[in-house]
Design a protein around this motif. Sequence first.
Motif, PDB file in Angstrom:
ATOM      1  N   ARG A   1       0.297  -0.768   0.080  1.00 20.22           N
ATOM      2  CA  ARG A   1       0.053  -0.209  -0.164  1.00 20.22           C
ATOM      3  C   ARG A   1       0.593   1.219  -0.463  1.00 20.22           C
ATOM      4  O   ARG A   1      -0.020   2.385  -0.518  1.00 20.22           O
ATOM      5  CB  ARG A   1      -0.613   0.004   0.855  1.00 20.22           C
ATOM      6  N   SER A   2       1.961   1.029   0.500  1.00 22.96           N
ATOM      7  CA  SER A   2       2.837   2.324   0.179  1.00 22.96           C
ATOM      8  C   SER A   2       3.871   2.248  -0.452  1.00 22.96           C
ATOM      9  O   SER A   2       4.650   3.358  -0.659  1.00 22.96           O
ATOM     10  CB  SER A   2       4.088   2.571   2.083  1.00 22.96           C
ATOM     11  N   ILE A   3       3.757   1.650  -1.869  1.00 24.40           N
ATOM     12  CA  ILE A   3       4.415   1.855  -2.433  1.00 24.40           C
ATOM     13  C   ILE A   3       4.826   3.054  -3.233  1.00 24.40           C
ATOM     14  O   ILE A   3       5.771   3.086  -4.158  1.00 24.40           O
ATOM     15  CB  ILE A   3       4.458   0.391  -4.079  1.00 24.40           C
ATOM     16  N   ARG A   4       3.951   3.617  -3.621  1.00 24.29           N
ATOM     17  CA  ARG A   4       3.661   5.041  -4.254  1.00 24.29           C
ATOM     18  C   ARG A   4       4.357   6.152  -3.704  1.00 24.29           C
ATOM     19  O   ARG A   4       5.321   6.544  -4.697  1.00 24.29           O
ATOM     20  CB  ARG A   4       2.694   5.279  -5.023  1.00 24.29           C
ATOM     21  N   TRP A   5       4.124   5.908  -2.371  1.00 20.00           N
ATOM     22  CA  TRP A   5       4.975   6.503  -1.671  1.00 20.00           C
ATOM     23  C   TRP A   5       6.506   6.645  -1.863  1.00 20.00           C
ATOM     24  O   TRP A   5       6.371   7.909  -1.941  1.00 20.00           O
ATOM     25  CB  TRP A   5       3.857   7.465  -0.803  1.00 20.00           C
ATOM     26  N   GLY A   6       6.174   5.370  -0.658  1.00 18.01           N
ATOM     27  CA  GLY A   6       7.430   5.268  -0.770  1.00 18.01           C
ATOM     28  C   GLY A   6       8.776   5.251  -2.071  1.00 18.01           C
ATOM     29  O   GLY A   6       9.471   5.703  -2.021  1.00 18.01           O
TER      30      GLY A   6
ATOM     31  N   THR B   1      27.051  12.922   9.555  1.00 16.59           N
ATOM     32  CA  THR B   1      27.493  13.286  11.432  1.00 16.59           C
ATOM     33  C   THR B   1      26.305  14.592  11.340  1.00 16.59           C
ATOM     34  O   THR B   1      26.059  14.693  12.632  1.00 16.59           O
ATOM     35  CB  THR B   1      28.632  13.402  11.492  1.00 16.59           C
ATOM     36  N   ARG B   2      24.923  15.025  10.271  1.00 14.15           N
ATOM     37  CA  ARG B   2      24.315  15.966  11.175  1.00 14.15           C
ATOM     38  C   ARG B   2      23.011  15.147  10.702  1.00 14.15           C
ATOM     39  O   ARG B   2      23.213  14.827  10.079  1.00 14.15           O
ATOM     40  CB  ARG B   2      24.650  17.027   9.174  1.00 14.15           C
ATOM     41  N   TRP B   3      22.712  15.486  12.326  1.00 14.91           N
ATOM     42  CA  TRP B   3      21.633  14.684  12.145  1.00 14.91           C
ATOM     43  C   TRP B   3      19.951  14.560  11.438  1.00 14.91           C
ATOM     44  O   TRP B   3      20.315  13.776  11.152  1.00 14.91           O
ATOM     45  CB  TRP B   3      21.310  14.917  14.588  1.00 14.91           C
ATOM     46  N   PRO B   4      19.915  15.842  11.009  1.00 17.44           N
ATOM     47  CA  PRO B   4      18.668  15.971  10.540  1.00 17.44           C
ATOM     48  C   PRO B   4      19.075  15.408   9.373  1.00 17.44           C
ATOM     49  O   PRO B   4      18.216  14.503   8.431  1.00 17.44           O
ATOM     50  CB  PRO B   4      18.500  17.026   9.904  1.00 17.44           C
ATOM     51  N   VAL B   5      20.516  15.098   8.458  1.00 17.43           N
ATOM     52  CA  VAL B   5      20.398  14.770   7.363  1.00 17.43           C
ATOM     53  C   VAL B   5      20.679  12.960   7.264  1.00 17.43           C
ATOM     54  O   VAL B   5      19.898  11.994   6.859  1.00 17.43           O
ATOM     55  CB  VAL B   5      22.015  15.048   6.529  1.00 17.43           C
ATOM     56  N   ALA B   6      21.637  12.588   8.326  1.00 13.86           N
ATOM     57  CA  ALA B   6      20.864  11.348   9.375  1.00 13.86           C
ATOM     58  C   ALA B   6      19.886  10.719   8.588  1.00 13.86           C
ATOM     59  O   ALA B   6      18.818   9.589   8.663  1.00 13.86           O
ATOM     60  CB  ALA B   6      21.588  11.074  10.183  1.00 13.86           C
ATOM     61  N   LEU B   7      19.066  11.596  10.153  1.00  8.90           N
ATOM     62  CA  LEU B   7      17.683  10.901   9.886  1.00  8.90           C
ATOM     63  C   LEU B   7      17.073  10.996   8.405  1.00  8.90           C
ATOM     64  O   LEU B   7      16.178   9.535   8.019  1.00  8.90           O
ATOM     65  CB  LEU B   7      16.798  12.285  10.633  1.00  8.90           C
TER      66      LEU B   7
ATOM     67  N   ALA C   1      14.463   7.169   3.904  1.00  5.03           N
ATOM     68  CA  ALA C   1      14.887   7.147   2.429  1.00  5.03           C
ATOM     69  C   ALA C   1      15.015   5.447   2.667  1.00  5.03           C
ATOM     70  O   ALA C   1      14.756   4.849   1.932  1.00  5.03           O
ATOM     71  CB  ALA C   1      16.213   7.677   2.108  1.00  5.03           C
ATOM     72  N   MET C   2      16.218   4.703   3.901  1.00 13.52           N
ATOM     73  CA  MET C   2      16.503   3.666   3.969  1.00 13.52           C
ATOM     74  C   MET C   2      15.375   2.326   3.985  1.00 13.52           C
ATOM     75  O   MET C   2      15.085   1.295   3.801  1.00 13.52           O
ATOM     76  CB  MET C   2      17.336   3.348   4.570  1.00 13.52           C
ATOM     77  N   ALA C   3      14.125   3.208   5.066  1.00 17.42           N
ATOM     78  CA  ALA C   3      12.844   2.509   5.316  1.00 17.42           C
ATOM     79  C   ALA C   3      11.925   2.530   4.372  1.00 17.42           C
ATOM     80  O   ALA C   3      11.658   1.657   4.484  1.00 17.42           O
ATOM     81  CB  ALA C   3      12.213   2.803   6.469  1.00 17.42           C
ATOM     82  N   SER C   4      11.763   3.156   3.190  1.00 14.43           N
ATOM     83  CA  SER C   4      11.038   3.450   2.218  1.00 14.43           C
ATOM     84  C   SER C   4      11.754   2.266   0.785  1.00 14.43           C
ATOM     85  O   SER C   4      10.867   1.669   0.117  1.00 14.43           O
ATOM     86  CB  SER C   4      10.741   4.538   1.733  1.00 14.43           C
ATOM     87  N   LEU C   5      12.853   2.619   1.199  1.00  9.13           N
ATOM     88  CA  LEU C   5      13.878   1.457   0.257  1.00  9.13           C
ATOM     89  C   LEU C   5      13.556   0.010   0.684  1.00  9.13           C
ATOM     90  O   LEU C   5      13.189  -0.684  -0.347  1.00  9.13           O
ATOM     91  CB  LEU C   5      15.269   1.826   0.461  1.00  9.13           C
ATOM     92  N   GLY C   6      13.583  -0.102   2.180  1.00  8.74           N
ATOM     93  CA  GLY C   6      13.131  -1.281   2.399  1.00  8.74           C
ATOM     94  C   GLY C   6      12.177  -2.272   1.708  1.00  8.74           C
ATOM     95  O   GLY C   6      11.442  -2.692   1.460  1.00  8.74           O
TER      96      GLY C   6
ATOM     97  N   VAL D   1      19.642  -5.436   2.427  1.00  8.66           N
ATOM     98  CA  VAL D   1      19.609  -4.219   1.224  1.00  8.66           C
ATOM     99  C   VAL D   1      19.679  -2.701   2.699  1.00  8.66           C
ATOM    100  O   VAL D   1      20.580  -1.908   2.813  1.00  8.66           O
ATOM    101  CB  VAL D   1      18.907  -4.301   0.432  1.00  8.66           C
ATOM    102  N   ALA D   2      18.183  -3.077   3.364  1.00  8.14           N
ATOM    103  CA  ALA D   2      17.738  -1.578   4.455  1.00  8.14           C
ATOM    104  C   ALA D   2      19.251  -1.311   5.253  1.00  8.14           C
ATOM    105  O   ALA D   2      19.330  -0.207   5.317  1.00  8.14           O
ATOM    106  CB  ALA D   2      16.199  -1.447   4.745  1.00  8.14           C
ATOM    107  N   GLY D   3      19.239  -2.401   6.043  1.00  4.52           N
ATOM    108  CA  GLY D   3      20.134  -2.760   6.906  1.00  4.52           C
ATOM    109  C   GLY D   3      21.160  -2.334   6.964  1.00  4.52           C
ATOM    110  O   GLY D   3      22.049  -2.043   7.375  1.00  4.52           O
ATOM    111  N   GLY D   4      21.319  -3.026   5.786  1.00  3.59           N
ATOM    112  CA  GLY D   4      23.545  -2.643   5.753  1.00  3.59           C
ATOM    113  C   GLY D   4      23.736  -0.690   4.881  1.00  3.59           C
ATOM    114  O   GLY D   4      24.324  -0.449   5.564  1.00  3.59           O
ATOM    115  N   PHE D   5      22.225   0.261   4.597  1.00  5.31           N
ATOM    116  CA  PHE D   5      22.131   1.328   4.282  1.00  5.31           C
ATOM    117  C   PHE D   5      22.581   1.845   5.689  1.00  5.31           C
ATOM    118  O   PHE D   5      23.096   2.957   5.662  1.00  5.31           O
ATOM    119  CB  PHE D   5      21.523   1.494   3.084  1.00  5.31           C
ATOM    120  N   ALA D   6      21.354   1.573   6.304  1.00  8.27           N
ATOM    121  CA  ALA D   6      21.013   2.218   7.297  1.00  8.27           C
ATOM    122  C   ALA D   6      21.640   1.454   8.040  1.00  8.27           C
ATOM    123  O   ALA D   6      21.845   3.316   9.400  1.00  8.27           O
ATOM    124  CB  ALA D   6      19.325   1.613   7.925  1.00  8.27           C
TER     125      ALA D   6
END
Length: 252
Positions: A139-144, A182-188, A193-198, A234-239
């Motif tokens: 259901r989240s495929i388009r938003w993701g 190391t900039r937390w907003p960017v890391a967040l 994005a990695m959750a969406s990718l997964g 994949v998502a875990g490795g990136f995250a």
Amino acid sequence: MGEGAATPSPTSAFRTALRSPSTHRGAGANAYAMNLVHNIWQSTIGKKVVMALTGLIGIGFIVSHVASNLAIFTNPAAVDDYAKFLRSFGPLLWVARAVLIAAVILHVVAAVQLTRRKQAARPVGYRSQEPQVSSFASRSIRWGGAILLAFVVFHLADLTWGWVNPGFVHLQPSRNMAASLTRWPVALFYLVAMASLGLHIWHGAWSAMRTLGVYRPSAHPLKRAVPALLAIAVAGGFAAIPLAYLFGILPR
Ligand code: HEM
């Protein structure tokens, strides 16, 4: 994108696509081939096959990308060497990039057109809808997908062009990753994005296999074990990378 009133019905377009060359006698082999590609693209199943194949190209890139990035934990210099090694291919690197860009464009255009067809087929939504087979991933495929597109644009500006990365140095990705993540907003943002990718890989890989006839239908999302494991890896490795910078496991 050519989605107008003149578009033939998806099934008739697919039937036309598979017509024998004899029906195009006189038009020549090139015209037949053009016609075939056009008719396959016009059909719904043709667009789904395009989505499946271009999605698999994307997954191939992503798997090699995460594998090469994970070297940051063991040998940061190897990440920099790998970036230089890729550049040593010269024009061949641009051929690979062109294939990837074309795959992304075809994937997005087919997704938009299939969504429009779906909406046109059922302009008024169900009064109440209890999902039976779908999962959150489907259901989240388009938003993701939209989040991923936005991520890729930011990501290129961050780690390839350096426009939004104040510590950017060309061909030093290990240093650029540290300066960025190391900039937390960017890391967040990377983590979202990695959750969406997964989720995208979980549903997308399963859906591609169904389209290509590799998997039998299943009503149970948890039976989709191979796509789920791939998505987690994949998502875990990136995250792990932004998390490691956030928690000081990787040096700043
Ligand atoms: C924590 C996650 C990620 C990290 C740390 C990361 C890191 C990097 C780095 C350092 C580069 C520049 C490499 C170079 O200049 O040689 C790069 C390029 C790139 N990344 Fe990522 N990446 C991540 C996730 C992703 C994801 C999820 C995607 C796609 C959905 C992606 C797509 C790309 C693309 C398309 C390029 C450009 C490749 C090229 O220059 O040909 N990356 N990434």
